[in-house]
Motif scaffolding. Structure first.
Motif, PDB file in Angstrom:
ATOM      1  N   ILE A  16      -7.577   3.760 -10.446  1.00  0.00           N
ATOM      2  CA  ILE A  16      -6.983   4.876 -10.293  1.00  0.00           C
ATOM      3  C   ILE A  16      -6.562   5.475  -9.083  1.00  0.00           C
ATOM      4  CG2 ILE A  16      -7.219   7.320 -10.829  1.00  0.00           C
ATOM      5  CD1 ILE A  16      -8.392   6.649 -13.675  1.00  0.00           C
ATOM      6  N   LEU A  17      -7.630   5.229  -7.929  1.00  0.00           N
ATOM      7  CA  LEU A  17      -7.443   5.841  -6.498  1.00  0.00           C
ATOM      8  C   LEU A  17      -6.418   4.827  -6.096  1.00  0.00           C
ATOM      9  CD1 LEU A  17     -11.291   5.819  -5.336  1.00  0.00           C
ATOM     10  CD2 LEU A  17      -9.696   7.851  -5.707  1.00  0.00           C
ATOM     11  N   TYR A 110     -13.743  14.017 -13.786  1.00  0.00           N
ATOM     12  CA  TYR A 110     -14.399  14.380 -12.452  1.00  0.00           C
ATOM     13  C   TYR A 110     -14.536  15.918 -12.294  1.00  0.00           C
ATOM     14  CZ  TYR A 110      -9.982  16.093 -10.434  1.00  0.00           C
ATOM     15  OH  TYR A 110      -8.982  17.174 -10.110  1.00  0.00           O
ATOM     16  N   GLY A 111     -15.703  16.285 -11.576  1.00  0.00           N
ATOM     17  CA  GLY A 111     -15.712  17.465 -11.036  1.00  0.00           C
ATOM     18  C   GLY A 111     -15.645  17.458  -9.690  1.00  0.00           C
ATOM     19  N   GLU A 112     -15.400  18.540  -8.749  1.00  0.00           N
ATOM     20  CA  GLU A 112     -15.358  18.881  -7.356  1.00  0.00           C
ATOM     21  C   GLU A 112     -16.216  20.018  -6.831  1.00  0.00           C
ATOM     22  OE1 GLU A 112     -11.743  21.418  -5.985  1.00  0.00           O
ATOM     23  OE2 GLU A 112     -11.065  19.402  -6.986  1.00  0.00           O
ATOM     24  N   PHE A 124     -12.175  17.805 -15.045  1.00  0.00           N
ATOM     25  CA  PHE A 124     -10.744  17.313 -15.120  1.00  0.00           C
ATOM     26  C   PHE A 124     -10.608  15.822 -15.448  1.00  0.00           C
ATOM     27  CE2 PHE A 124     -11.226  20.439 -11.486  1.00  0.00           C
ATOM     28  CZ  PHE A 124     -10.964  21.843 -12.300  1.00  0.00           C
ATOM     29  N   PRO A 125      -9.514  15.560 -16.357  1.00  0.00           N
ATOM     30  CA  PRO A 125      -9.221  14.350 -16.418  1.00  0.00           C
ATOM     31  C   PRO A 125      -9.094  13.456 -14.953  1.00  0.00           C
ATOM     32  CG  PRO A 125      -7.822  15.644 -17.768  1.00  0.00           C
ATOM     33  CD  PRO A 125      -8.535  16.468 -16.707  1.00  0.00           C
ATOM     34  N   PHE A 126      -9.911  12.191 -15.108  1.00  0.00           N
ATOM     35  CA  PHE A 126      -9.770  11.486 -13.785  1.00  0.00           C
ATOM     36  C   PHE A 126      -8.455  11.255 -13.264  1.00  0.00           C
ATOM     37  CE2 PHE A 126     -10.867   7.702 -10.955  1.00  0.00           C
ATOM     38  CZ  PHE A 126     -11.134   8.502  -9.668  1.00  0.00           C
ATOM     39  N   PRO A 127      -7.376  10.878 -14.390  1.00  0.00           N
ATOM     40  CA  PRO A 127      -6.312  10.332 -13.879  1.00  0.00           C
ATOM     41  C   PRO A 127      -5.419  11.548 -13.286  1.00  0.00           C
ATOM     42  CG  PRO A 127      -6.538   9.487 -16.254  1.00  0.00           C
ATOM     43  CD  PRO A 127      -7.665  10.582 -15.651  1.00  0.00           C
ATOM     44  N   PRO A 130      -6.313  14.268  -7.288  1.00  0.00           N
ATOM     45  CA  PRO A 130      -5.251  14.614  -6.349  1.00  0.00           C
ATOM     46  C   PRO A 130      -4.870  13.169  -5.546  1.00  0.00           C
ATOM     47  CG  PRO A 130      -7.318  15.401  -5.747  1.00  0.00           C
ATOM     48  CD  PRO A 130      -7.578  15.073  -7.170  1.00  0.00           C
ATOM     49  N   PRO A 131      -3.711  12.971  -5.732  1.00  0.00           N
ATOM     50  CA  PRO A 131      -3.128  11.964  -4.743  1.00  0.00           C
ATOM     51  C   PRO A 131      -3.399  12.099  -3.406  1.00  0.00           C
ATOM     52  CG  PRO A 131      -1.316  12.771  -6.470  1.00  0.00           C
ATOM     53  CD  PRO A 131      -2.514  13.722  -6.165  1.00  0.00           C
ATOM     54  N   HIS A 132      -3.254  10.827  -2.701  1.00  0.00           N
ATOM     55  CA  HIS A 132      -3.668  10.985  -1.082  1.00  0.00           C
ATOM     56  C   HIS A 132      -2.630  11.911  -0.469  1.00  0.00           C
ATOM     57  CE1 HIS A 132      -3.241   9.387   3.004  1.00  0.00           C
ATOM     58  NE2 HIS A 132      -3.987   9.335   2.960  1.00  0.00           N
ATOM     59  N   ILE A 133      -1.546  11.889  -0.631  1.00  0.00           N
ATOM     60  CA  ILE A 133      -0.564  12.935  -0.060  1.00  0.00           C
ATOM     61  C   ILE A 133      -0.958  14.321  -0.198  1.00  0.00           C
ATOM     62  CG2 ILE A 133       1.190  13.084  -1.957  1.00  0.00           C
ATOM     63  CD1 ILE A 133       3.250  12.928   0.417  1.00  0.00           C
ATOM     64  N   ASP A 134      -1.593  14.620  -1.548  1.00  0.00           N
ATOM     65  CA  ASP A 134      -1.804  15.958  -1.739  1.00  0.00           C
ATOM     66  C   ASP A 134      -3.048  16.567  -1.138  1.00  0.00           C
ATOM     67  OD1 ASP A 134       0.503  16.055  -3.383  1.00  0.00           O
ATOM     68  OD2 ASP A 134      -0.661  15.978  -5.454  1.00  0.00           O
ATOM     69  N   LEU A 135      -3.989  15.150  -1.275  1.00  0.00           N
ATOM     70  CA  LEU A 135      -5.410  15.644  -0.520  1.00  0.00           C
ATOM     71  C   LEU A 135      -5.275  16.004   1.200  1.00  0.00           C
ATOM     72  CD1 LEU A 135      -8.292  16.018  -1.058  1.00  0.00           C
ATOM     73  CD2 LEU A 135      -8.689  13.658  -0.534  1.00  0.00           C
ATOM     74  N   THR A 136      -4.356  15.262   1.548  1.00  0.00           N
ATOM     75  CA  THR A 136      -3.856  15.297   3.080  1.00  0.00           C
ATOM     76  C   THR A 136      -3.463  16.792   3.217  1.00  0.00           C
ATOM     77  OG1 THR A 136      -3.570  13.135   3.321  1.00  0.00           O
ATOM     78  CG2 THR A 136      -2.499  14.443   4.946  1.00  0.00           C
ATOM     79  N   ALA A 137      -2.584  17.109   2.485  1.00  0.00           N
ATOM     80  CA  ALA A 137      -1.824  18.505   2.740  1.00  0.00           C
ATOM     81  C   ALA A 137      -3.073  19.567   2.338  1.00  0.00           C
ATOM     82  CB  ALA A 137      -0.620  18.558   1.557  1.00  0.00           C
ATOM     83  N   ARG A 138      -3.923  19.086   1.385  1.00  0.00           N
ATOM     84  CA  ARG A 138      -5.008  20.359   1.082  1.00  0.00           C
ATOM     85  C   ARG A 138      -5.808  20.448   2.175  1.00  0.00           C
ATOM     86  NH1 ARG A 138      -9.200  19.859  -4.127  1.00  0.00           N
ATOM     87  NH2 ARG A 138     -10.506  21.582  -3.530  1.00  0.00           N
ATOM     88  N   TYR A 139      -6.417  19.518   2.881  1.00  0.00           N
ATOM     89  CA  TYR A 139      -7.008  19.417   3.984  1.00  0.00           C
ATOM     90  C   TYR A 139      -6.326  20.266   5.285  1.00  0.00           C
ATOM     91  CZ  TYR A 139      -9.325  17.881   8.539  1.00  0.00           C
ATOM     92  OH  TYR A 139      -9.597  17.607   9.759  1.00  0.00           O
ATOM     93  N   ALA A 140      -5.086  19.729   5.287  1.00  0.00           N
ATOM     94  CA  ALA A 140      -4.288  20.464   6.473  1.00  0.00           C
ATOM     95  C   ALA A 140      -4.246  22.013   6.297  1.00  0.00           C
ATOM     96  CB  ALA A 140      -2.915  19.973   6.463  1.00  0.00           C
ATOM     97  N   LYS A 141      -4.051  22.564   5.024  1.00  0.00           N
ATOM     98  CA  LYS A 141      -3.939  23.891   4.683  1.00  0.00           C
ATOM     99  C   LYS A 141      -5.447  24.767   4.915  1.00  0.00           C
ATOM    100  CE  LYS A 141      -2.558  26.972   0.802  1.00  0.00           C
ATOM    101  NZ  LYS A 141      -4.015  27.468   0.609  1.00  0.00           N
TER     102      LYS A 141
END
Length: 801
Positions: A16-17, A110-112, A124-127, A130-141
């Motif tokens: 999935i990752l 998964y939990g966070e 939440f369902p593991f599928p 967050p995709p790589h691009i979303d996690l990158t944007a989340r980190y930047a924000k």
């Protein structure tokens, strides 16, 4: 059949990752060594492996290195994804790894935990992860850092090839520093960074890789300055920086009127070299002559807790646009002083005020848990006379003499009305005090590994250091005669600054196992001297400064694999270990003074200058040394705390009894291997070591079952051979009623337990024991029923004996 943790990762999580855009380079596997325990004279590593963690990373373009932003905890398929993911753990993981998020998954859900909101969420369902691009944007924000900007390249640079095997906390410290630098640049604020890591954690390696990454990212347009206050620290820094930068790292000094580091990228200097210890017109002479305003891109101040930092401030004033980075094991805060000068108020030794709070902290306890620094066992002793208070009248009645000249002391020579233990061997010498302490210490060394150990004894002043060295040498000589051994060279020696005063013995003490064992000093070995093989730190002096105390303790924290040294002893004769866990607060340095050791004011913390006032010595006082207990260094509410062995034992036993309320429940738990291992894991996870207390209680001949049974349930403890023998004799009727081969196997269990305890019954080697293997081993039990059930019954009988 459900997947275990490793299978869950391979079959459920990793696919999935990959689908979400995380390639194999964007999750990092981190493994630490096994934790260290203070068991035995030299300690040991705990059985098994250390901690394994996975860091989830984001990548910007084709940068050389991904940026860790989250911890990913994989759980076996049947586990609740939120299990064990309490808020405190999420926060601690974020701090330790300098990541912003903690995720946990069983491959289905998964939990966070979010560091910014301090909230936990899921499952939440593991599928839907967050995709790589979303996690990158989340980190930047969340951080406010645009990873696409050129200056953000520093976050994605690799370490120097010379120091490419950095430890996770070293990498985390560099990333934390870069994040603050980027935010300061974005907000157009001066970039000021403080890093606090335990002594022995490799701060110079951190500085080297930090500068290397900045240079590789094009963020070092001007040279960098590494500034320290001792030649030893300068040489250590030069060795590490040169390994990375080659001839582009140079020591600052004058040669034929020129600065030898002029064309280098990295300049390494002491503040003395820059002329910052000069007075009047010569102040900062070298600095002003060879460096203009804003000459540096980065200035790194090593051991920035020292009061001499006030002198270093001249370098900072001349380079206001440089990045200023402070490195320390002991961040310093000052008491407010009404007499502080305007300069003190502007820039003082108050690290937090100048740099801000540390952006990354890594403590001694964390390093011990990670297996990177040596464990510590504390032995407290006390000279009985230290509780006495001597009046001036009593001292004069004892006919005092000058400790240096032997001439009589007059009332005018005594500057105080009363003298307490903190004055002894400083302003008042008690003739028999130092000999009694030396004799007691030598006895402790003999009991805990032998007298030929590497030891630093911190003395009150140079006069005492001379006497301690003399007494320790005499004790060693007598011991060698009694043992029929040949004495080794330079057993005990005074180690002070200056010519012919013992500092030349540091190298043989560091490198040789055959000479230079006991260093008697005041301040010289307080900081900047790495002696990995050091076995013990001893305090014969009183201290008020936690800064100085932590620096001194830090001399013993390094692990020495060659000699299997995973522990150091801390012998405390003056109750200095009460300073563990206190805030690093001290008074401002005296105007014109030089409190380079980071202690209190004046002679509060002793010193090596013996040209001062007359020091009195009195005779005729009885002195004995009494035990004050043994302590285990642990952590409570985020603070280092020496826990008395009795309290440590009591808390550990309470933890066991909370899981098994009576002896019968405990026996059933102990028989079940998984439940027993889970109990031990819980104890170790709470920083309780059963084997340590078993050793202190002199119960190494007893299995942990009997240790817990004795302390937790008041059961009679049997040594392993006793329990094995009782099991065989009391169950003779049981053995008589079965096949001879089965009886041989089951009696063999008792004999193997006698040798190795519970662990010996649960190893494949059990079935290779000749007497068991010859009669068929496990197959010999099948006539009695399921071998698993038979073994379970046999264990029940063994532990019921």
């Amino acid at each position: 059949m459900s997947y275990n943790e490793q299978e869950t990762r391979f079959y459920l999580i990793d696919p999935i990752l990959r689908d979400k855009g995380y390639n194999d380079h964007q999750w990092l596997k981190l493994e630490t060594p096994a934790p260290v325990e203070p068991i035995g004279p030299k300690g040991r590593r705990r059985k098994g492996s250390g901690r394994t963690d996975y860091l989830l990373c984001v990548q910007a373009g084709d940068m050389p290195k991904p940026l860790p932003v989250a911890v990913l905890e994989a759980k076996k398929e049947t586990d609740d994804p939120l299990k064990g993911m309490q808020q405190a753990k999420g926060y601690a993981d974020c701090q330790r790894f300098d990541v912003k998020y903690v995720f946990a998954t069983n491959g289905h859900r998964y939990g966070e935990f979010d560091f910014f909101t301090n909230l936990q969420d899921g499952p939440f369902p593991f599928p839907d992860f967050p995709p790589h691009i979303d996690l990158t944007a989340r980190y930047a924000k969340d951080t406010g850092i645009d990873v696409t900007l050129p200056e953000a390249k520093m976050l994605f640079m690799a370490d120097s090839p010379a120091w490419s095997q950095s430890r996770y906390f070293q990498d985390a410290a560099i990333r934390a520093a870069f994040e603050k630098i980027l935010l300061c640049l974005k907000n157009r604020e001066p970039a000021r960074v403080l890093l606090s890591l335990a002594t022995g954690a490799g701060k110079t390696v951190i500085a080297t890789n930090l500068l290397w990454r900045l240079n590789e990212a094009g963020q070092l347009p001007k040279p960098a300055l590494f500034l320290c206050d001792r030649d030893e620290l300068r040489e250590q820094a030069y060795t590490k920086l040169k390994a990375a930068f080659g001839d582009n790292a140079r020591i600052v000094k004058t040669e034929r009127g020129a600065n030898t580091a002029k064309n280098a990228r990295i300049h390494i200097a002491t503040y003395q070299t820059l002329g910052l210890d000069d007075e009047n017109d010569d102040f900062a002479s070298f600095l002003s002559e060879h460096y203009g305003e804003d000459a540096f891109s980065v200035i790194i101040i090593d051991e920035c807790h020292r009061s001499a930092w006030g002198k270093w401030s001249e370098v900072l004033r001349r380079n206001p646009n440089a990045i200023h980075i402070g490195l320390t094991a002991t961040p310093r805060r000052l008491y407010e002083s009404k007499k502080a000068t305007p300069e003190d108020q502007e820039i003082t030794a108050n690290n937090r005020k100048y740099f801000g709070d540390p952006v990354y902290e890594y403590t001694l306890i964390q390093a011990q848990e990670d297996g990177y620094l040596a464990a510590c066992e504390i032995v407290k002793r006390k000279a009985t006379i230290d509780s006495r208070i001597f009046t001036k009248k009593e001292i004069l009645a004892a006919r005092p003499v000058d400790v240096r000249t032997g001439k009589p002391i007059t009332e005018a020579d005594l500057t105080k009305d009363t003298y307490t233990g903190k004055d002894f061997d400083d302003e008042l010498f008690i003739e028999l005090r130092t000999p009694a302490m030396c004799q007691d210490l030598f006895k402790q060394l003999c009991q805990n590994g032998g007298p030929e150990q590497k030891v630093i004894i911190f003395c009150t002043r140079e006069i005492q250091a001379d006497r301690v060295a003399m007494h320790m040498n005499n004790l060693y000589t007598r011991w060698c005669k009694e043992q029929g051994k040949t004495t080794k060279d330079h057993y005990a020696f005074k180690c002070m600054g200056g010519k012919n005063n013992g500092s030349d013995m540091i190298e043989p003490m560091r490198g040789s196992g055959e000479r230079a064992f006991i260093a008697c000093t005041v301040d010289l070995l307080e900081a900047g001297v790495d002696i990995e093989r050091l076995n013990a730190v001893v305090f014969f002096r009183y201290l008020q400064s936690p800064i100085k105390f932590y620096q001194m303790v830090g001399r013993g924290t390094r692990i020495h694999e060659e000699t299997k040294k995973y522990k150091f002893w801390l012998y405390d004769y003056t109750d200095v270990t009460q300073l563990f866990g206190t805030d690093f607060i001290s008074k401002p340095p005296r105007p014109g003074g030089d409190d380079t050791g980071g202690g209190g004011v004046g002679r509060d913390d002793g010193g090596g200058d013996d040209n001062g006032p007359v020091v009195a010595e009195i005779k005729g006082q009885y002195v004995s040394v009494t035990p004050q207990g043994r302590f285990i260094l642990s952590q409570r509410d985020g603070r280092d705390v020496p826990i008395p062995v009795d309290e440590y034992r009591r808390e550990m036993i309470q933890r066991v009894v909370s899981e098994a309320h009576n002896l019968n429940e405990f026996r059933q738990l102990w028989i079940e291997r998984e439940k027993r291992l889970q109990l031990i894991d819980h104890l170790l996870g709470d920083n309780f070591s059963p084997e340590l207390i078993r050793e202190i209680d002199q119960m190494n001949d007893f299995d942990l079952y009997d240790f817990f049974g004795h302390h937790g349930y008041k059961a009679r403890a049997l040594k392993r051979p006793e329990r094995g023998e009782v099991y065989i004799t009391r169950n003779q009727l049981w053995f008589d009623g079965m096949d001879n081969k089965a009886a041989t196997v089951l009696k063999g269990l008792g004999r193997q337990f006698a040798k190795g305890g519970t662990d010996a019954l649960e190893t494949p080697a059990l079935w290779e024991v000749p007497e068991i293997k010859m009669v068929g081993g496990l197959n010999a039990l099948r006539g009695l029923g399921s071998p698993v059930d038979v073994m379970h019954e046999a264990k029940g009988r063994l532990f019921a004996s």
